[in-house]
Design a protein around this motif. Structure first.
Motif, PDB file in Angstrom:
ATOM      1  N   ASN A  43      62.033 -73.023  11.894  1.00  0.00           N
ATOM      2  CA  ASN A  43      60.727 -73.948  11.445  1.00  0.00           C
ATOM      3  C   ASN A  43      59.794 -73.027  10.496  1.00  0.00           C
ATOM      4  N   VAL A  44      60.491 -72.099   9.628  1.00  0.00           N
ATOM      5  CA  VAL A  44      59.855 -71.384   8.631  1.00  0.00           C
ATOM      6  C   VAL A  44      60.175 -71.438   7.309  1.00  0.00           C
ATOM      7  N   ILE A  45      59.415 -71.648   6.571  1.00  0.00           N
ATOM      8  CA  ILE A  45      59.856 -72.187   5.241  1.00  0.00           C
ATOM      9  C   ILE A  45      60.064 -70.985   4.458  1.00  0.00           C
ATOM     10  N   ARG A  46      61.000 -71.212   3.559  1.00  0.00           N
ATOM     11  CA  ARG A  46      61.567 -70.303   2.905  1.00  0.00           C
ATOM     12  C   ARG A  46      60.690 -69.199   1.995  1.00  0.00           C
ATOM     13  N   THR A  47      59.547 -70.066   1.502  1.00  0.00           N
ATOM     14  CA  THR A  47      58.481 -69.039   0.866  1.00  0.00           C
ATOM     15  C   THR A  47      57.739 -68.119   1.844  1.00  0.00           C
ATOM     16  N   THR A  48      57.755 -68.508   3.109  1.00  0.00           N
ATOM     17  CA  THR A  48      57.155 -67.847   4.148  1.00  0.00           C
ATOM     18  C   THR A  48      57.975 -66.571   4.395  1.00  0.00           C
ATOM     19  N   ILE A  49      59.466 -66.810   4.557  1.00  0.00           N
ATOM     20  CA  ILE A  49      60.193 -66.015   4.666  1.00  0.00           C
ATOM     21  C   ILE A  49      60.352 -64.859   3.748  1.00  0.00           C
ATOM     22  N   ALA A  50      60.295 -64.997   2.247  1.00  0.00           N
ATOM     23  CA  ALA A  50      60.204 -64.395   1.217  1.00  0.00           C
ATOM     24  C   ALA A  50      58.806 -63.407   1.187  1.00  0.00           C
ATOM     25  N   ARG A  51      57.812 -63.921   1.573  1.00  0.00           N
ATOM     26  CA  ARG A  51      56.658 -63.253   1.508  1.00  0.00           C
ATOM     27  C   ARG A  51      56.789 -62.205   2.628  1.00  0.00           C
ATOM     28  N   ILE A  52      57.209 -62.355   3.946  1.00  0.00           N
ATOM     29  CA  ILE A  52      57.302 -61.544   5.104  1.00  0.00           C
ATOM     30  C   ILE A  52      58.411 -60.435   4.284  1.00  0.00           C
ATOM     31  N   GLU A  53      59.182 -60.849   3.655  1.00  0.00           N
ATOM     32  CA  GLU A  53      60.257 -59.735   3.413  1.00  0.00           C
ATOM     33  C   GLU A  53      59.862 -58.919   2.202  1.00  0.00           C
ATOM     34  N   ASN A  54      58.727 -59.485   1.350  1.00  0.00           N
ATOM     35  CA  ASN A  54      58.231 -58.480   0.333  1.00  0.00           C
ATOM     36  C   ASN A  54      56.758 -58.122   0.695  1.00  0.00           C
ATOM     37  N   ASN A  55      56.512 -57.993   1.853  1.00  0.00           N
ATOM     38  CA  ASN A  55      55.496 -57.476   2.189  1.00  0.00           C
ATOM     39  C   ASN A  55      54.082 -57.921   1.824  1.00  0.00           C
ATOM     40  N   MET A  56      54.346 -58.974   1.432  1.00  0.00           N
ATOM     41  CA  MET A  56      52.921 -60.072   1.236  1.00  0.00           C
ATOM     42  C   MET A  56      52.382 -60.800   2.299  1.00  0.00           C
ATOM     43  N   ASN A  57      52.959 -60.793   3.298  1.00  0.00           N
ATOM     44  CA  ASN A  57      52.563 -61.689   4.516  1.00  0.00           C
ATOM     45  C   ASN A  57      52.751 -60.966   5.685  1.00  0.00           C
ATOM     46  N   SER A  58      51.811 -60.743   6.591  1.00  0.00           N
ATOM     47  CA  SER A  58      51.959 -60.118   7.821  1.00  0.00           C
ATOM     48  C   SER A  58      52.398 -61.242   8.988  1.00  0.00           C
ATOM     49  N   PRO A  59      53.663 -61.100   9.364  1.00  0.00           N
ATOM     50  CA  PRO A  59      54.069 -62.441  10.409  1.00  0.00           C
ATOM     51  C   PRO A  59      53.404 -62.401  11.512  1.00  0.00           C
ATOM     52  N   GLN A  60      53.278 -63.562  12.062  1.00  0.00           N
ATOM     53  CA  GLN A  60      52.963 -63.665  13.342  1.00  0.00           C
ATOM     54  C   GLN A  60      54.085 -63.518  14.338  1.00  0.00           C
ATOM     55  N   LEU A  61      53.826 -63.315  15.681  1.00  0.00           N
ATOM     56  CA  LEU A  61      54.746 -62.870  16.812  1.00  0.00           C
ATOM     57  C   LEU A  61      55.780 -64.179  16.626  1.00  0.00           C
ATOM     58  N   LYS A  62      55.298 -65.313  16.781  1.00  0.00           N
ATOM     59  CA  LYS A  62      55.967 -66.497  16.938  1.00  0.00           C
ATOM     60  C   LYS A  62      57.030 -66.299  15.749  1.00  0.00           C
ATOM     61  N   THR A  63      56.574 -66.464  14.543  1.00  0.00           N
ATOM     62  CA  THR A  63      57.472 -66.114  13.227  1.00  0.00           C
ATOM     63  C   THR A  63      58.594 -65.701  13.490  1.00  0.00           C
ATOM     64  N   MET A  64      58.307 -64.114  13.853  1.00  0.00           N
ATOM     65  CA  MET A  64      59.383 -63.193  13.903  1.00  0.00           C
ATOM     66  C   MET A  64      60.376 -63.655  15.064  1.00  0.00           C
ATOM     67  N   LEU A  65      60.055 -63.891  16.093  1.00  0.00           N
ATOM     68  CA  LEU A  65      61.004 -64.526  17.093  1.00  0.00           C
ATOM     69  C   LEU A  65      61.722 -65.805  16.632  1.00  0.00           C
ATOM     70  N   GLU A  66      61.224 -66.556  15.745  1.00  0.00           N
ATOM     71  CA  GLU A  66      62.066 -67.633  15.221  1.00  0.00           C
ATOM     72  C   GLU A  66      62.931 -67.316  14.165  1.00  0.00           C
ATOM     73  N   LEU A  67      62.601 -66.192  13.377  1.00  0.00           N
ATOM     74  CA  LEU A  67      63.648 -65.617  12.434  1.00  0.00           C
ATOM     75  C   LEU A  67      64.751 -64.926  13.152  1.00  0.00           C
ATOM     76  N   LEU A  68      64.400 -64.212  14.118  1.00  0.00           N
ATOM     77  CA  LEU A  68      65.343 -63.350  14.617  1.00  0.00           C
ATOM     78  C   LEU A  68      66.209 -64.056  15.691  1.00  0.00           C
ATOM     79  N   GLU A  69      65.939 -65.172  16.161  1.00  0.00           N
ATOM     80  CA  GLU A  69      66.865 -65.936  17.138  1.00  0.00           C
ATOM     81  C   GLU A  69      68.091 -66.469  16.746  1.00  0.00           C
ATOM     82  N   PRO A  70      68.276 -67.012  15.401  1.00  0.00           N
ATOM     83  CA  PRO A  70      69.399 -67.375  14.969  1.00  0.00           C
ATOM     84  C   PRO A  70      70.502 -66.082  14.477  1.00  0.00           C
ATOM     85  N   LEU A  71      69.839 -64.960  14.331  1.00  0.00           N
ATOM     86  CA  LEU A  71      70.553 -63.672  13.900  1.00  0.00           C
ATOM     87  C   LEU A  71      70.976 -63.390  15.409  1.00  0.00           C
ATOM     88  N   GLY A  72      70.747 -63.817  16.363  1.00  0.00           N
ATOM     89  CA  GLY A  72      71.189 -63.313  17.861  1.00  0.00           C
ATOM     90  C   GLY A  72      70.291 -61.995  18.547  1.00  0.00           C
TER      91      GLY A  72
END
Length: 82
Positions: A43-72
């Motif tokens: 449920n995370v939009i690509r621009t949010t992912i890009a901002r997190i990866e480029n240190n332009m956005n400090s992710p919330q805990l829920k967001t990090m958990l959502e991104l990590l789950e599909p990666l196992g």
């Protein structure tokens, strides 16, 4: 807490956040999953992912958990090495 202790604590927190994001990026790339693919699986939009990866956005805990789950992966609480 004096200013020196505050600065030291803030640096430690920034280092931990950097480590989490760096490890997440490594896992995403090792899994050969693009930001777009990950956005489609979460449920995370690509621009949010890009901002997190480029240190332009400090992710919330829920967001990090959502991104990590599909990666196992998930986050865990471990002692701080002093």
């Amino acid at each position: 807490m004096n200013s020196k202790e505050y600065i030291k604590r803030e640096k430690m927190i920034m280092d931990m956040e950097y480590s989490i994001i760096t490890n997440y990026i490594k896992l995403r790339k090792e899994a050969n999953i693009s930001q777009e693919q990950l956005a489609n699986e979460t449920n995370v939009i690509r621009t949010t992912i890009a901002r997190i990866e480029n240190n332009m956005n400090s992710p919330q805990l829920k967001t990090m958990l959502e991104l990590l789950e599909p990666l196992g992966y998930t986050l865990d609480i471990v002692p701080i090495k002093k």
